[in-house]
Design a protein around this motif. Structure first.
Motif: not given
Ligand SMILES: NC(=O)c1ccc[n+]([C@@H]2O[C@H](COP(=O)([O-])OP(=O)(O)OC[C@H]3O[C@@H](n4cnc5c(N)ncnc54)[C@H](OP(=O)(O)O)[C@@H]3O)[C@@H](O)[C@H]2O)c1
Length: 284
Positions: A9-15, A140-141, A163-171
């Motif tokens: 789901t959300g396949a066109t989205g950020t993650v 990515q925000a 903040v221990s911000t994370v890269d959405t590629r890693d998510v």
């Protein structure tokens, strides 16, 4: 064993847009869900469905082995996600991976974290093989502020908090590992970057990567809200203020090893993000 079919789901989205190729790289067949038949996800089976339309979701879930559940930020996000999880169980889906958020708690002062906690609690008692991913603030925000960053500045009500911000590629890569691997049933993974960084440090990383002076300015909440007025609905602005107050209290600074544990590579640092996305922060 046949390759598992995974509904994203959300396949066109950020993650989701990064998750599709990450799953394919692990040998999965991907069914990419979008509401828009005119914008198909390349290289995957596409299915048109809307979380607000249960019949379309049931059709999308048919014959699927695993599903990744991510909904956009919406006032009814918890209800939509809970219904999706129930439909997935009804469709006999073997595994559900739910995208939640760092520090989701039923008593959180942040509405988004309460909503995620409500979904998590519901999914836990559904009796379905499931895993929860709780990413921290997405690197990515920053792309939402790319216009002002390209002008040399950005602002948020966060002060000097890290903040221990994370890269959405890693998510996405962590999600692909969980969706295709064993041993994740009932687990909750908090996904963070390799260190906690302040917004001044983010500005420094962007300056170095772009070769331009980029400064961060702390602003009071009301000025931040005023800047978003008319761009976002009031409930979303109020939720974002709660998010930033939570960051500013230093409540989102813990570093977890889940990205490296799940993907086999270190989590990307803010300097990696700034390098890879530098073109987005340079004036056109
Ligand atoms: N932003 C952060 O820093 C952060 C951090 C941690 C967790 N999160 C969580 O991530 C989630 C949102 O992520 P995001 O803002 O990056 O959004 P996103 O995943 O980019 O969401 C947009 C996607 O949602 C799909 N979509 C929109 N409405 C839909 C509907 N009614 N039915 C089905 N699909 C729909 C869109 O697909 P189509 O238009 O193709 O249909 C698009 O792919 C939230 O749960 C948030 O709490 C965000």
């Amino acid at each position: 064993m046949n390759a598992p079919t995974v509904l994203v789901t959300g396949a066109t989205g950020t993650v989701g847009s990064t998750l599709v190729p990450a799953l394919q790289a692990r040998g999965a067949d991907v069914r990419a869900m979008t509401r828009n038949p005119d914008r198909p996800v390349p290289g995957a089976e596409n299915v048109v469905a809307d979380l607000r339309n249960p019949e379309s979701v049931t059709a999308a879930l048919k014959g699927v082995d695993a599903a990744f559940l991510n909904s956009p930020s919406a006032a009814d996000a918890a209800a939509l996600q809970i219904r999706f999880a129930e439909l997935a169980r009804g469709a006999g889906v073997d595994r559900l991976v739910v995208l939640s958020q760092y520090a989701a708690r039923p008593d959180s002062p942040v509405r988004f974290l309460r909503w995620h906690a409500e979904v998590e609690a519901h999914v836990h008692q559904l009796g379905l093989d499931h895993t929860v991913l709780r990413p921290n603030l997405y690197m990515q925000a920053l792309l939402a502020f790319a216009g002002t960053i390209a002008q040399g500045r950005f602002a948020a009500p966060i002060g000097g908090a890290a903040v221990s911000t994370v890269d959405t590629r890693d998510v996405a890569e962590a999600a692909a590992a969980v969706l295709t691997g064993a041993g994740h049933t009932g687990r909750t993974y908090t996904l963070t970057g390799p260190r906690a960084v302040t917004h001044d440090q983010i500005a420094q990383a962007l300056s170095t990567a772009t070769g331009r002076a980029i400064a961060f300015h702390d602003v009071p909440s009301d000025r931040f809200a005023a800047a978003l007025d008319g761009m976002l609905p009031p409930w979303q602005v109020a939720g974002l203020l709660e998010d930033y107050a939570h960051y500013a209290r230093g409540e989102a600074a813990d570093v977890h090893t889940s990205v490296a544990d799940l993907t086999g590579h270190p989590a990307r640092d803010i300097t990696d993000f700034a390098h890879d996305y530098s073109a987005a922060f340079i004036p056109a």
